[in-house]
Design a protein around this motif. Structure first.
Motif, PDB file in Angstrom:
ATOM      1  N   ALA A  97       0.838  -1.203   0.000  1.00 21.15           N
ATOM      2  CA  ALA A  97       0.000   0.000   0.000  1.00 21.15           C
ATOM      3  C   ALA A  97       0.871   1.251   0.000  1.00 21.15           C
ATOM      4  O   ALA A  97       0.584   2.224  -0.728  1.00 21.15           O
ATOM      5  N   TRP A  98       1.950   1.251   0.804  1.00 20.82           N
ATOM      6  CA  TRP A  98       2.844   2.404   0.840  1.00 20.82           C
ATOM      7  C   TRP A  98       3.471   2.630  -0.535  1.00 20.82           C
ATOM      8  O   TRP A  98       3.456   3.738  -1.060  1.00 20.82           O
ATOM      9  N   LEU A  99       4.014   1.573  -1.131  1.00 18.93           N
ATOM     10  CA  LEU A  99       4.677   1.708  -2.419  1.00 18.93           C
ATOM     11  C   LEU A  99       3.692   2.111  -3.512  1.00 18.93           C
ATOM     12  O   LEU A  99       3.985   2.993  -4.330  1.00 18.93           O
ATOM     13  N   ASP A 100       2.517   1.510  -3.516  1.00 21.96           N
ATOM     14  CA  ASP A 100       1.506   1.857  -4.517  1.00 21.96           C
ATOM     15  C   ASP A 100       1.130   3.339  -4.419  1.00 21.96           C
ATOM     16  O   ASP A 100       0.963   4.013  -5.441  1.00 21.96           O
ATOM     17  N   GLU A 101       1.031   3.851  -3.205  1.00 18.14           N
ATOM     18  CA  GLU A 101       0.713   5.275  -3.006  1.00 18.14           C
ATOM     19  C   GLU A 101       1.815   6.162  -3.588  1.00 18.14           C
ATOM     20  O   GLU A 101       1.537   7.172  -4.240  1.00 18.14           O
ATOM     21  N   GLN A 102       3.067   5.788  -3.348  1.00 18.42           N
ATOM     22  CA  GLN A 102       4.185   6.561  -3.881  1.00 18.42           C
ATOM     23  C   GLN A 102       4.184   6.532  -5.406  1.00 18.42           C
ATOM     24  O   GLN A 102       4.432   7.547  -6.053  1.00 18.42           O
ATOM     25  N   LEU A 103       3.909   5.379  -5.983  1.00 15.91           N
ATOM     26  CA  LEU A 103       3.906   5.249  -7.440  1.00 15.91           C
ATOM     27  C   LEU A 103       2.746   6.002  -8.078  1.00 15.91           C
ATOM     28  O   LEU A 103       2.907   6.605  -9.146  1.00 15.91           O
ATOM     29  N   ARG A 104       1.579   6.004  -7.421  1.00 21.33           N
ATOM     30  CA  ARG A 104       0.420   6.737  -7.955  1.00 21.33           C
ATOM     31  C   ARG A 104       0.686   8.237  -8.013  1.00 21.33           C
ATOM     32  O   ARG A 104       0.102   8.943  -8.837  1.00 21.33           O
ATOM     33  N   ALA A 105       1.556   8.736  -7.148  1.00 20.05           N
ATOM     34  CA  ALA A 105       1.857  10.167  -7.120  1.00 20.05           C
ATOM     35  C   ALA A 105       2.734  10.596  -8.293  1.00 20.05           C
ATOM     36  O   ALA A 105       2.895  11.796  -8.542  1.00 20.05           O
ATOM     37  N   LEU A 106       3.285   9.664  -9.026  1.00 14.61           N
ATOM     38  CA  LEU A 106       4.158   9.967 -10.158  1.00 14.61           C
ATOM     39  C   LEU A 106       3.351  10.120 -11.440  1.00 14.61           C
ATOM     40  O   LEU A 106       2.227   9.607 -11.555  1.00 14.61           O
ATOM     41  N   SER A 107       3.958  10.766 -12.417  1.00 15.72           N
ATOM     42  CA  SER A 107       3.310  10.886 -13.731  1.00 15.72           C
ATOM     43  C   SER A 107       3.323   9.524 -14.426  1.00 15.72           C
ATOM     44  O   SER A 107       4.104   8.634 -14.074  1.00 15.72           O
ATOM     45  N   ALA A 108       2.484   9.394 -15.433  1.00 17.33           N
ATOM     46  CA  ALA A 108       2.439   8.147 -16.209  1.00 17.33           C
ATOM     47  C   ALA A 108       3.792   7.881 -16.866  1.00 17.33           C
ATOM     48  O   ALA A 108       4.244   6.731 -16.922  1.00 17.33           O
ATOM     49  N   ASP A 109       4.452   8.932 -17.350  1.00 19.55           N
ATOM     50  CA  ASP A 109       5.770   8.761 -17.967  1.00 19.55           C
ATOM     51  C   ASP A 109       6.782   8.251 -16.948  1.00 19.55           C
ATOM     52  O   ASP A 109       7.580   7.357 -17.247  1.00 19.55           O
ATOM     53  N   ASP A 110       6.765   8.815 -15.745  1.00 23.58           N
ATOM     54  CA  ASP A 110       7.697   8.367 -14.703  1.00 23.58           C
ATOM     55  C   ASP A 110       7.412   6.920 -14.290  1.00 23.58           C
ATOM     56  O   ASP A 110       8.342   6.150 -14.054  1.00 23.58           O
ATOM     57  N   ARG A 111       6.128   6.554 -14.217  1.00 23.02           N
ATOM     58  CA  ARG A 111       5.788   5.165 -13.885  1.00 23.02           C
ATOM     59  C   ARG A 111       6.290   4.215 -14.972  1.00 23.02           C
ATOM     60  O   ARG A 111       6.765   3.121 -14.679  1.00 23.02           O
ATOM     61  N   ALA A 112       6.219   4.636 -16.227  1.00 27.86           N
ATOM     62  CA  ALA A 112       6.723   3.808 -17.332  1.00 27.86           C
ATOM     63  C   ALA A 112       8.239   3.643 -17.224  1.00 27.86           C
ATOM     64  O   ALA A 112       8.770   2.555 -17.465  1.00 27.86           O
ATOM     65  N   VAL A 113       8.940   4.701 -16.854  1.00 29.08           N
ATOM     66  CA  VAL A 113      10.390   4.626 -16.678  1.00 29.08           C
ATOM     67  C   VAL A 113      10.718   3.655 -15.541  1.00 29.08           C
ATOM     68  O   VAL A 113      11.613   2.808 -15.661  1.00 29.08           O
ATOM     69  N   ILE A 114       9.974   3.749 -14.441  1.00 31.49           N
ATOM     70  CA  ILE A 114      10.213   2.852 -13.304  1.00 31.49           C
ATOM     71  C   ILE A 114       9.897   1.409 -13.688  1.00 31.49           C
ATOM     72  O   ILE A 114      10.618   0.485 -13.298  1.00 31.49           O
ATOM     73  N   ALA A 115       8.854   1.197 -14.457  1.00 37.25           N
ATOM     74  CA  ALA A 115       8.520  -0.165 -14.896  1.00 37.25           C
ATOM     75  C   ALA A 115       9.658  -0.747 -15.723  1.00 37.25           C
ATOM     76  O   ALA A 115      10.051  -1.911 -15.534  1.00 37.25           O
ATOM     77  N   ARG A 116      10.222   0.049 -16.602  1.00 36.53           N
ATOM     78  CA  ARG A 116      11.341  -0.418 -17.427  1.00 36.53           C
ATOM     79  C   ARG A 116      12.570  -0.669 -16.562  1.00 36.53           C
ATOM     80  O   ARG A 116      13.250  -1.686 -16.713  1.00 36.53           O
ATOM     81  N   ALA A 117      12.856   0.250 -15.639  1.00 37.27           N
ATOM     82  CA  ALA A 117      14.005   0.090 -14.738  1.00 37.27           C
ATOM     83  C   ALA A 117      13.826  -1.146 -13.864  1.00 37.27           C
ATOM     84  O   ALA A 117      14.783  -1.894 -13.635  1.00 37.27           O
ATOM     85  N   ALA A 118      12.615  -1.387 -13.393  1.00 39.36           N
ATOM     86  CA  ALA A 118      12.355  -2.564 -12.550  1.00 39.36           C
ATOM     87  C   ALA A 118      12.630  -3.844 -13.332  1.00 39.36           C
ATOM     88  O   ALA A 118      13.219  -4.790 -12.799  1.00 39.36           O
ATOM     89  N   ALA A 119      12.222  -3.882 -14.582  1.00 33.98           N
ATOM     90  CA  ALA A 119      12.479  -5.068 -15.414  1.00 33.98           C
ATOM     91  C   ALA A 119      13.981  -5.268 -15.614  1.00 33.98           C
ATOM     92  O   ALA A 119      14.483  -6.397 -15.505  1.00 33.98           O
ATOM     93  N   LEU A 120      14.690  -4.180 -15.882  1.00 33.66           N
ATOM     94  CA  LEU A 120      16.139  -4.282 -16.069  1.00 33.66           C
ATOM     95  C   LEU A 120      16.847  -4.715 -14.784  1.00 33.66           C
ATOM     96  O   LEU A 120      17.741  -5.551 -14.808  1.00 33.66           O
TER      97      LEU A 120
END
Length: 151
Positions: A121-144
């Motif tokens: 819940a804490w992490l999801d809240e932090q991620l929701r506060a980011l822009s869609a572009d930033d979430r996409a960057v984090i998704a790519r970084a997480a995969a890498l």
């Protein structure tokens, strides 16, 4: 020309320190993530072991020690805390009665699940506060990062 050369050196310095930046960010995030947990007397290590039992089922002391890269004596102290608190129990391995398995109790499963839910819940809240572009960057970084971790 001087500005371009300076920018190039700056990019090289940033690239050279990329590993340090990643280690620092992952370490800080991990420590922050670990602080998100229900109040109680269990320390971080015991909670991690309990979560492992909750997610992966019964484990031997050797398996738990190997996973956490600690000595069996150290892991023994941790599982003793869990069993004393009623969060885990010892049981014979049905496939080899000489082995002892540790498994989470219903209370242990409840605590592990509550801890996981609070952290998510804490992490999801932090991620929701980011822009869609930033979430996409984090998704790519997480995969890498996952690929790097698996190598």
């Amino acid at each position: 020309m001087e500005k371009h050369a300076t920018e190039g050196r700056s990019a090289e310095v940033e690239e050279a320190d990329l590993g340090g930046q990643v280690r620092s960010a992952v370490g800080r995030l991990y420590r922050r993530f670990r602080s998100e947990r229900p109040e109680g007397g269990l320390g971080d290590v015991a909670l991690e072991v309990l979560t492992r039992l909750h997610k992966h089922g019964p484990q031997t002391l050797t398996e738990l020690s190997a996973h956490d890269r600690v000595s069996p004596a150290s892991m023994s102290q941790t599982v003793n805390r869990l069993t004393s608190a009623g969060y885990a129990v010892r049981a014979s391995d049905p496939g080899d009665r000489r082995k002892v398995l540790f498994r989470a109790t219903a209370e242990g499963d409840e605590l592990a699940g509550a801890t996981r839910a609070q952290r998510n819940a804490w992490l999801d809240e932090q991620l929701r506060a980011l822009s869609a572009d930033d979430r996409a960057v984090i998704a790519r970084a997480a995969a890498l990062l996952s690929d790097i971790a698996g190598s």
